[in-house]
Scaffold this motif. Structure first.
Motif, PDB file in Angstrom:
ATOM      1  N   TYR A   1     -47.377 -47.788  72.662  1.00  0.00           N
ATOM      2  CA  TYR A   1     -46.076 -47.293  73.124  1.00  0.00           C
ATOM      3  C   TYR A   1     -45.226 -46.821  71.944  1.00  0.00           C
ATOM      4  CZ  TYR A   1     -47.529 -50.078  77.176  1.00  0.00           C
ATOM      5  OH  TYR A   1     -48.233 -50.593  78.230  1.00  0.00           O
ATOM      6  N   GLU A   2     -44.404 -45.824  72.201  1.00  0.00           N
ATOM      7  CA  GLU A   2     -43.414 -45.424  71.187  1.00  0.00           C
ATOM      8  C   GLU A   2     -42.370 -46.524  71.093  1.00  0.00           C
ATOM      9  OE1 GLU A   2     -41.257 -41.696  71.700  1.00  0.00           O
ATOM     10  OE2 GLU A   2     -39.998 -42.164  69.966  1.00  0.00           O
ATOM     11  N   GLY A   3     -42.152 -47.036  69.891  1.00  0.00           N
ATOM     12  CA  GLY A   3     -41.166 -48.103  69.771  1.00  0.00           C
ATOM     13  C   GLY A   3     -41.148 -48.706  68.387  1.00  0.00           C
ATOM     14  N   ASP A   4     -40.507 -49.866  68.305  1.00  0.00           N
ATOM     15  CA  ASP A   4     -40.365 -50.512  67.005  1.00  0.00           C
ATOM     16  C   ASP A   4     -40.665 -52.015  67.094  1.00  0.00           C
ATOM     17  OD1 ASP A   4     -38.171 -51.371  68.393  1.00  0.00           O
ATOM     18  OD2 ASP A   4     -36.681 -50.627  66.960  1.00  0.00           O
ATOM     19  N   LEU A   5     -41.504 -52.399  68.028  1.00  0.00           N
ATOM     20  CA  LEU A   5     -41.893 -53.812  68.102  1.00  0.00           C
ATOM     21  C   LEU A   5     -42.812 -54.171  66.937  1.00  0.00           C
ATOM     22  CD1 LEU A   5     -42.648 -54.452  71.899  1.00  0.00           C
ATOM     23  CD2 LEU A   5     -40.473 -54.613  70.671  1.00  0.00           C
ATOM     24  N   GLN A   6     -42.827 -55.457  66.630  1.00  0.00           N
ATOM     25  CA  GLN A   6     -43.725 -55.965  65.613  1.00  0.00           C
ATOM     26  C   GLN A   6     -45.191 -55.812  66.056  1.00  0.00           C
ATOM     27  OE1 GLN A   6     -42.300 -57.184  62.817  1.00  0.00           O
ATOM     28  NE2 GLN A   6     -44.274 -57.544  61.833  1.00  0.00           N
ATOM     29  N   GLN A   7     -45.438 -56.082  67.333  1.00  0.00           N
ATOM     30  CA  GLN A   7     -46.809 -56.005  67.852  1.00  0.00           C
ATOM     31  C   GLN A   7     -47.377 -54.598  67.654  1.00  0.00           C
ATOM     32  OE1 GLN A   7     -44.165 -57.347  69.411  1.00  0.00           O
ATOM     33  NE2 GLN A   7     -44.774 -58.847  70.955  1.00  0.00           N
ATOM     34  N   ARG A   8     -48.653 -54.540  67.329  1.00  0.00           N
ATOM     35  CA  ARG A   8     -49.189 -53.241  66.933  1.00  0.00           C
ATOM     36  C   ARG A   8     -49.317 -52.262  68.095  1.00  0.00           C
ATOM     37  NH1 ARG A   8     -55.367 -54.952  65.199  1.00  0.00           N
ATOM     38  NH2 ARG A   8     -56.152 -55.334  67.293  1.00  0.00           N
ATOM     39  N   TRP A   9     -49.291 -52.771  69.319  1.00  0.00           N
ATOM     40  CA  TRP A   9     -49.322 -51.856  70.466  1.00  0.00           C
ATOM     41  C   TRP A   9     -47.934 -51.302  70.768  1.00  0.00           C
ATOM     42  CZ3 TRP A   9     -45.874 -54.098  73.640  1.00  0.00           C
ATOM     43  CH2 TRP A   9     -45.782 -55.497  73.639  1.00  0.00           C
TER      44      TRP A   9
END
Lengths: 528, 528
Positions: free
Chosen positions: B354-362
């Motif tokens: 997903y487009e985003g800024d989470l720590q998780q690599r997905w």
């Protein structure tokens, strides 16, 4: 020849049944029976035998081998006493019984290859088998001398599987008439352009053709090579018509072929090469052919079907593994694993273009590209098949006729085979959607392929998933896959604690790499 | 609320059956019947109706909608007169008959989306449908105001499909209790740690939950958006237990859900999100669930199942298309086509990170990476689904709860959607094993994606296979996929004679390209 036949017939009529007393486990037990030569034995006579031991009963089909000889072959899978009894619509062949002993296999006899661990293979005795195949489509349809050269080549080559056609092949670079034909020739005429036209008696197989094929499969067995026998192929172009015999004849041919070959422990069934290019057979018929093969094989030999440009339904239960043509799958990182993950069975990229110098784009991989294809496949937990298409003056093209290998990839393929056989088990990508370089056998053994890009150094780093716990120690060997060298580095790496997707060395140590493409790293647990 | 119920009940008891007189083709015809409220209507009462016109008879299940109201819904697929008659084990609901007229669809009603041309989609009326989906797993389980904001966002976004869960989702970034639950709550307790524990009456669905879901699906329909309804998912962690109701309750839920939703023309069935992460359901059971859904749906809505890390058997006949999670398939050239070619049905890469800024690599694709994923998919004749995971302060994460979009990819995805909708038809790679850049709709229209690498010039060159004959003329537009510009070049190219694998311009003309990544070329036949 006529004299010999008569002698043979005389000899045969002096006994009713001949079989060995002892046979190794997974070897071929064969009984030979004398029977009628009149009429059409292929059509008139039905023959089978039931083999039984204390716990198992196996019924196998027999076949007519010419000259009044009938045979039934059997591959015992258990040691001990076996009995048999024949069943036939012909009195002289019916009710023949006997016993034999199945003894322990010899040291080079590991049994048939089977699927193991979902994506991989083992011999039946448990020894690992990693397929490193080559392609010799029409090698058994060549002059005796050339076939012997091919066998010598194979004796010194790294290949343990050969893809080979039952029917002769008529295609560019292989248009010679074979020494034997699978059917009795009724006549041969020439068309307006002087091209030969053959008329076959499709009700009579030519035993000599099949005897020759069997001799060659046995020759491969002696070399430890599996015969991936291609039952149908499209390379006929109306020359012999063996690609368009009609469904009834196709099924008769399958019955005859399987009766002859199912007892050969190194046989794999490949329903077709480029099945979708066999324009005379509709897609739905392949299911019928596949079931006919599998139902006629009491031993469950490995079975697959090979595509041209359109895949077959490789998930059907008859197929033990997937045999794919598609060179692009092993051309770059991240591809080989994609198809593999769909089928839950071993994936062999059985045609990925060939090392050679043909004009056609499927026939001019460099040795580097062919070697790279093998590494791409192996790293992804799949397997790759070699083929060579150098049109070298005065010689033959290996891919078609056999002969000598002149390419540069076979030595490198052998080097990779040794590396894989030294591993503690088959490889799988550690983190298949994110790291297309790093495969592992277990948490103590990683093989990482760096590909054609060069990088000056490598920092110790592995995917965390299933990886070693903190504190475990590793050493690294730098492998030059092209120059076939292994350079063990002195550094000892110690796994640090981490919550990341990757694990690192405690001191974040890097090693320098030579400025050479096609490097790999073998990362093994180190115990002081 | 109680007062309203009483009024409703009073009103309902004054008639025996209510239905419209007219309904558009592919719209929802609904009959409402008054029936028993005593006992457990969900368990005690069976209701169905048979709808028939001159040539067709369709039996559909009805359902209890609470407060003594029973409903049967039907989607007529043919215009003209329809009759119906109810069938029930309850006298007051049995044998109710009526007629209605199915009229021509309104201008925004194109019917349900279906598979077309093996790998693509069309509305039933023939209009092309190219899926450009987004992900809003729990958007219908949010406060009213937030759901309305989501709908406003969707009204201005490029998406024509939404992946959404029926059951609420309990996961990081979405742990709020939903306004409605699918079952009647018996009680709510707290465990030792103060966490709520719910006790459900699994024999009673909560109609308000489903009425709300239906309202939202209708809201999407008004926006021209397909609802890819996710029937099961693993995001529960023992919080509500909706992932582990047991097989019998799961099948009851499927019957209830399909009775309610099968008549919604914009519904697609997604058996699960990440089916393999639903640890309470063995793999074999998904076949049972899938068949239950498909058998309960007389209209053949699109149906798929979505994987976590292990694929399901996407070739099974119940699935109309393939819904894959695997970000690596659209990260680079040559991958998206590999899985597509296996299944002979449309491929939607429904989760590619997903487009985003989470720590998780997905959860941390850049806008550029998300946009690139769409182009990689579309060029290969497949489709890709968007999702956004920016943990933007004071707002919600779109992928989970909905709200506002802040990413940079949606505008670019809309730009690509317009390009695809302007094409004469769906795209396919021209030469899928050798050229991973060049797709085409027909021999007059090519779309070539150049990816992140920059190149100073491009020589006119197309794959020969199926390509235009010598003499035909083309012009080229340079598309900047990131900056969303289209620059038509003045050069006119004329196809030269060739026997090569590729076709070239007669004068071997090249054009200069801007030094910008993410370019594409639209190459269209030019008629003076």
């Amino acid at each position: 020849m006529r004299f010999f036949y008569l002698v043979g017939a005389f000899f045969l009529y002096t006994f009713s049944v001949v079989g060995q007393n002892n046979v190794e486990r997974w070897e071929r037990f064969e009984i030979t029976l004398a029977g009628p030569q009149t009429g059409n034995p292929f059509v008139d006579v039905e023959l089978a035998a039931e083999f039984s031991n204390a716990s198992e009963k196996v019924k196998v089909a027999g076949f007519y081998d010419g000259n009044g000889r009938y045979k039934v072959r059997f591959m015992p899978r258990k040691t001990g006493e076996w009995k048999y009894k024949t069943i036939s619509n012909n009195k002289s062949l019916n009710g023949k019984a006997g016993v034999f002993s199945c003894v322990e296999p010899g040291k080079d006899n590991h049994g048939p290859v089977q699927v193991a661990d979902t994506y991989h293979f083992k011999y039946t005795d448990g020894k690992r088998y990693y397929p490193f195949g080559t392609t010799l489509y029409a090698w058994t349809h060549q002059p005796e001398g050339l076939e012997e050269i091919t066998l010598k080549t194979l004796a010194n080559a790294p290949f343990n599987k050969v893809r080979m056609c039952v029917f002769p092949k008529y295609y560019s670079h292989v248009e010679n008439e074979p020494p034997y034909y699978p059917y009795v020739k009724k006549s041969e005429t020439k068309d307006a352009k002087g091209k030969p036209k053959f008329q076959w008696d499709l009700s009579r197989f030519e035993p000599a053709f099949f005897q020759h094929l069997e001799k060659r499969i046995d020759d491969l067995k002696k070399l430890g090579i599996e015969a991936d026998v291609i039952i149908f192929h499209p390379y006929d172009k109306g020359h012999w018509g063996f690609d368009s015999l009609g469904k009834e004849n196709d099924l008769k041919y399958i019955r005859y072929l399987t009766a002859r070959l199912a007892s050969f422990r190194n046989v794999w069934w490949s329903l077709a090469n480029e099945f979708d290019y066999v324009k005379t057979k509709p897609r739905a018929d392949w299911d019928i052919y596949t079931k006919a093969v599998v139902n006629a094989d009491p031993y469950g030999h490995l079975c697959s079907i090979h595509n041209g440009s359109v895949y077959y339904d490789n998930w059907k239960p008859e197929f033990t593994h997937v045999s794919i043509q598609n060179g692009s799958t092993v051309e770059d990182f991240g591809r080989a694993t994609l198809l593999k993950d769909v089928f839950f069975r071993p994936m062999i990229y059985d045609e990925v273009c060939y090392e050679g110098d043909l004009q056609q784009r499927w026939g001019h991989l460099s040795g580097e590209e062919m070697t790279e294809a093998f590494w791409q496949g192996v790293i992804a937990g799949t397997y790759v098949t070699h083929g060579e298409t150098y049109k070298n003056a005065g010689d033959t093209i290996f891919w078609a006729k056999g002969g000598r290998l002149i390419g540069s990839s076979p030595a490198r393929i052998g080097f990779l085979r040794r590396i894989l056989e030294e591993a503690p088990g088959p490889l799988e990508l550690s983190d298949p959607w994110k790291d297309h370089h790093t495969s592992r056998a277990d948490s103590s053994y990683y093989l990482m392929y760096l590909g054609k890009n060069m990088q000056p150094e490598w920092e110790f780093s592995l995917p965390r998933k299933g990886g070693p716990k903190a504190g475990r120690k590793f050493k690294v060997e730098v492998i030059d896959t092209w120059n076939m060298t292994v350079d063990e580095r002195p550094e000892v790496f110690e796994i640090a604690e981490t919550n990341d997707y990757r694990i690192y060395d405690k001191k974040r140590t890097s090693i320098r790499l030579p400025m050479t493409p096609y490097l790999a790293l073998r990362i093994k647990e180190y115990r002081e």
